[in-house]
Design a protein around this motif. Structure first.
Motif, PDB file in Angstrom:
ATOM      1  N   LYS A 166     -37.082  -1.996   3.595  1.00  0.00           N
ATOM      2  CA  LYS A 166     -36.597  -3.288   3.215  1.00  0.00           C
ATOM      3  C   LYS A 166     -35.897  -3.933   4.370  1.00  0.00           C
ATOM      4  O   LYS A 166     -35.361  -5.161   4.367  1.00  0.00           O
ATOM      5  CB  LYS A 166     -35.461  -3.019   2.321  1.00  0.00           C
ATOM      6  CG  LYS A 166     -35.849  -2.412   0.857  1.00  0.00           C
ATOM      7  CD  LYS A 166     -34.725  -1.913   0.242  1.00  0.00           C
ATOM      8  CE  LYS A 166     -35.258  -1.136  -1.073  1.00  0.00           C
ATOM      9  NZ  LYS A 166     -33.982  -0.517  -2.005  1.00  0.00           N
ATOM     10  N   GLU A 182     -35.352  -6.375   7.473  1.00  0.00           N
ATOM     11  CA  GLU A 182     -35.898  -7.557   8.073  1.00  0.00           C
ATOM     12  C   GLU A 182     -35.857  -7.552   9.572  1.00  0.00           C
ATOM     13  O   GLU A 182     -36.648  -7.917  10.200  1.00  0.00           O
ATOM     14  CB  GLU A 182     -35.547  -8.715   7.776  1.00  0.00           C
ATOM     15  CG  GLU A 182     -35.980  -8.786   6.049  1.00  0.00           C
ATOM     16  CD  GLU A 182     -35.478  -9.779   5.334  1.00  0.00           C
ATOM     17  OE1 GLU A 182     -34.940 -11.242   6.175  1.00  0.00           O
ATOM     18  OE2 GLU A 182     -35.486 -10.277   4.116  1.00  0.00           O
ATOM     19  N   ASP A 208     -43.963  -5.697   2.362  1.00  0.00           N
ATOM     20  CA  ASP A 208     -44.006  -6.761   1.450  1.00  0.00           C
ATOM     21  C   ASP A 208     -44.097  -8.089   2.611  1.00  0.00           C
ATOM     22  O   ASP A 208     -43.822  -8.298   3.617  1.00  0.00           O
ATOM     23  CB  ASP A 208     -42.603  -6.860   1.014  1.00  0.00           C
ATOM     24  CG  ASP A 208     -42.324  -8.381   0.138  1.00  0.00           C
ATOM     25  OD1 ASP A 208     -41.561  -9.283   0.855  1.00  0.00           O
ATOM     26  OD2 ASP A 208     -42.552  -8.309  -0.979  1.00  0.00           O
ATOM     27  N   THR A 209     -44.913  -9.101   1.888  1.00  0.00           N
ATOM     28  CA  THR A 209     -45.064 -10.240   2.881  1.00  0.00           C
ATOM     29  C   THR A 209     -43.888 -10.900   3.451  1.00  0.00           C
ATOM     30  O   THR A 209     -43.839 -11.290   4.704  1.00  0.00           O
ATOM     31  CB  THR A 209     -45.526 -11.449   2.160  1.00  0.00           C
ATOM     32  OG1 THR A 209     -47.008 -11.073   1.463  1.00  0.00           O
ATOM     33  CG2 THR A 209     -46.207 -12.726   2.952  1.00  0.00           C
ATOM     34  N   LYS A 210     -42.596 -10.999   2.728  1.00  0.00           N
ATOM     35  CA  LYS A 210     -41.505 -11.658   3.303  1.00  0.00           C
ATOM     36  C   LYS A 210     -40.980 -10.644   4.552  1.00  0.00           C
ATOM     37  O   LYS A 210     -40.450 -11.152   5.551  1.00  0.00           O
ATOM     38  CB  LYS A 210     -40.437 -11.568   2.183  1.00  0.00           C
ATOM     39  CG  LYS A 210     -39.016 -12.244   2.824  1.00  0.00           C
ATOM     40  CD  LYS A 210     -37.959 -11.921   1.478  1.00  0.00           C
ATOM     41  CE  LYS A 210     -36.758 -12.567   2.234  1.00  0.00           C
ATOM     42  NZ  LYS A 210     -35.490 -11.999   1.045  1.00  0.00           N
ATOM     43  N   LYS A 239     -43.165 -11.301   7.631  1.00  0.00           N
ATOM     44  CA  LYS A 239     -42.605 -12.440   8.396  1.00  0.00           C
ATOM     45  C   LYS A 239     -41.526 -12.461   8.996  1.00  0.00           C
ATOM     46  O   LYS A 239     -41.447 -12.851  10.076  1.00  0.00           O
ATOM     47  CB  LYS A 239     -42.764 -13.714   7.370  1.00  0.00           C
ATOM     48  CG  LYS A 239     -44.283 -13.924   6.910  1.00  0.00           C
ATOM     49  CD  LYS A 239     -44.028 -15.339   5.567  1.00  0.00           C
ATOM     50  CE  LYS A 239     -45.500 -15.847   5.414  1.00  0.00           C
ATOM     51  NZ  LYS A 239     -45.560 -16.771   4.169  1.00  0.00           N
ATOM     52  N   SER A 240     -40.639 -11.933   8.466  1.00  0.00           N
ATOM     53  CA  SER A 240     -39.014 -11.767   9.005  1.00  0.00           C
ATOM     54  C   SER A 240     -39.258 -10.814  10.192  1.00  0.00           C
ATOM     55  O   SER A 240     -38.703 -10.859  11.413  1.00  0.00           O
ATOM     56  CB  SER A 240     -38.182 -11.013   8.033  1.00  0.00           C
ATOM     57  OG  SER A 240     -38.044 -11.952   6.941  1.00  0.00           O
TER      58      SER A 240
END
Length: 450
Positions: free
Chosen positions: A72, A74, A199-201, A204-205
């Motif tokens: 999780k 980022e 996860d895509t988010k 990207k982060s």
């Protein structure tokens, strides 16, 4: 045979790999050291027959907890310390940052451990990363003064600590998860449980996070470049370190022995391979360079060894260089003479002169004129930009009213000095006896008298 002749077997003690890797101090009384004994009566340990495997893994449930945090995260970052190289966990460390796409920093003997050209390798932005990260992994290094004993890391950041020594885990700073075990084994455990994709988010982060740190890394390098290539005389210390780095080849072992020498070298010198950086360590035990050079050359006779001494540390063991020559252990010695005046000393001299000049005959001050000229030159050098306009920031007030000195802590005074040189304002809070709450004031540090 004497104890000296069988020393290599004695030094191969399991003490060097107990709890955490590192040297052990072996003391032998002189009468025992020089006493001869028949070799057939000596019981020598057989190689690989007196050691247990120390590649221990961490608690699997704790490893799963780490994986859940990292899935999780980022903006993660990782710091590899001395233990990682000493345990020869450099391969697992590189695999870890490549698979997890985590910005990595190194200190101590782990410098040079991350593969050349790795996009996740950073060094000058550790402070930025530790301020903005949401998760930090500390591997094989303590929360010591280099990290403000952990206080420089925000309490909102999740901390994962991996260490070979249980007593280091959570020392000086609370952590979220602690893992005790062999660094390489523990990193491999985490790698094995991580998902193949994020996860895509999160993906990207992570990419934006790497771009941000890469940009800051370039900015910091560009800021240092003028000092790296400075033509000032005497030669700028950063120029020396930069030129040493240009001189190093793929098989040069670099040893830094000194205070300023190591601090400055850390900004410029980049060892080309693992195990090619040595320094006195966090406790700064100066004078170790010559001994390190002997050991490095004996262990790696085909490698070039370069020791960069500070003038103080060189004086401690300079006479032992003749030992290197006598035993055929050639190495390159570079000595940084730091006895020259630095900007802080130059300002102190200028302030003393401005105080004494009005009250003493000029002839009595003539002997210090050469030093004043040197002070002026130091303060006007291009590299000393934040000191250039020091006269506009500092004023010497000759003795006037007898006032009681305020009781100000040294930490506050240091902050005032930094604010002054960096041209920043100070936010001060003051609460009078008649008010319930404190008021905040912006104060220019030049307006403070203490």
């Amino acid at each position: 045979k004497t104890a000296y002749e069988i020393m290599p077997s004695l030094v191969g003690s399991e003490m060097c790999i107990r709890d955490r890797y590192g040297p052990s101090y072996l003391e032998i009384p002189r009468d025992v050291l020089d006493r001869e004994v028949p070799v057939e009566t000596v019981k020598l340990p057989i190689k690989d027959r007196y050691r247990a495997s120390i590649k221990s893994q961490a608690d699997p449930s704790a490893v799963k907890g780490v994986v859940e945090i990292l899935k999780k995260s980022e903006r993660p970052a990782i710091l590899f310390g001395q233990q990682v190289w000493q345990s020869r966990s450099h391969i697992e460390a590189n695999q870890f940052i490549e698979k997890l796409k985590i910005p990595a920093y190194t200190n101590g003997a782990s410098r040079g451990m991350i593969g050349k050209g790795c996009k996740y390798s950073f060094d000058r932005t550790r402070g930025d990363a530790f301020k903005q990260a949401d998760t930090i992994i500390i591997v094989g290094t303590p929360f010591d003064f280099r990290m403000g004993y952990g206080s420089r890391i925000s309490p909102d950041i999740k901390i994962i600590q991996i260490d070979q020594d249980y007593s280091n885990v959570g020392k000086n700073r609370d952590i979220d998860i602690g893992l005790v075990g062999h660094p390489g084994s523990v990193l491999s455990q985490i790698i094995d449980l991580m998902p193949k994709s994020y996860d895509t988010k999160i993906e990207k982060s992570r990419d934006k996070w790497i771009e941000l740190l890469s940009s800051k890394e370039d900015e910091k390098y560009e800021k240092l470049l003028p000092t790296f290539k400075s033509d000032s005389m005497p030669i700028h210390p950063y120029r020396v370190a930069y030129e040493i780095n240009e001189f190093l080849d793929d098989n040069t072992i670099f040893i830094g022995d000194g205070g300023d020498v190591v601090t400055i070298s850390a900004q410029a010198v980049r060892p080309k391979k693992p195990g090619q950086w040595m320094d006195p360590g966090a406790l700064g035990s100066l004078g170790v360079g010559t001994g390190f050079a002997f050991a490095a050359k004996l262990a790696n006779p085909d490698k070039e060894v370069l020791c960069y001494y500070g003038d103080g540390s060189f004086g401690m063991t300079a006479f032992d260089i003749v030992t290197a020559d006598r035993f055929g252990m050639p190495f390159i010695a570079v000595i940084g003479n730091y006895s020259a005046m630095n900007p802080t000393e130059a300002i102190c001299l200028e302030l003393a002169f401005s105080f004494l000049n009005p009250i003493l005959p000029k002839k009595t001050l003539n002997p210090i004129n050469p030093y004043l000229k040197e002070a002026d030159a130091v303060l006007n050098e291009q590299h000393a930009t934040k000191y250039k306009n020091w006269k506009d920031k500092v004023l010497t007030i000759n003795e006037g009213l007898q006032l009681q000195s305020a009781n100000v802590s040294q930490r506050v005074i240091n902050n005032m000095h930094e604010a002054l040189w960096d041209e920043k304002v100070v936010i001060a809070k003051y609460q009078s006896r008649t008010k319930k709450f404190a008021d905040s004031y912006k104060i220019h540090p030049a307006g403070l008298v203490y």
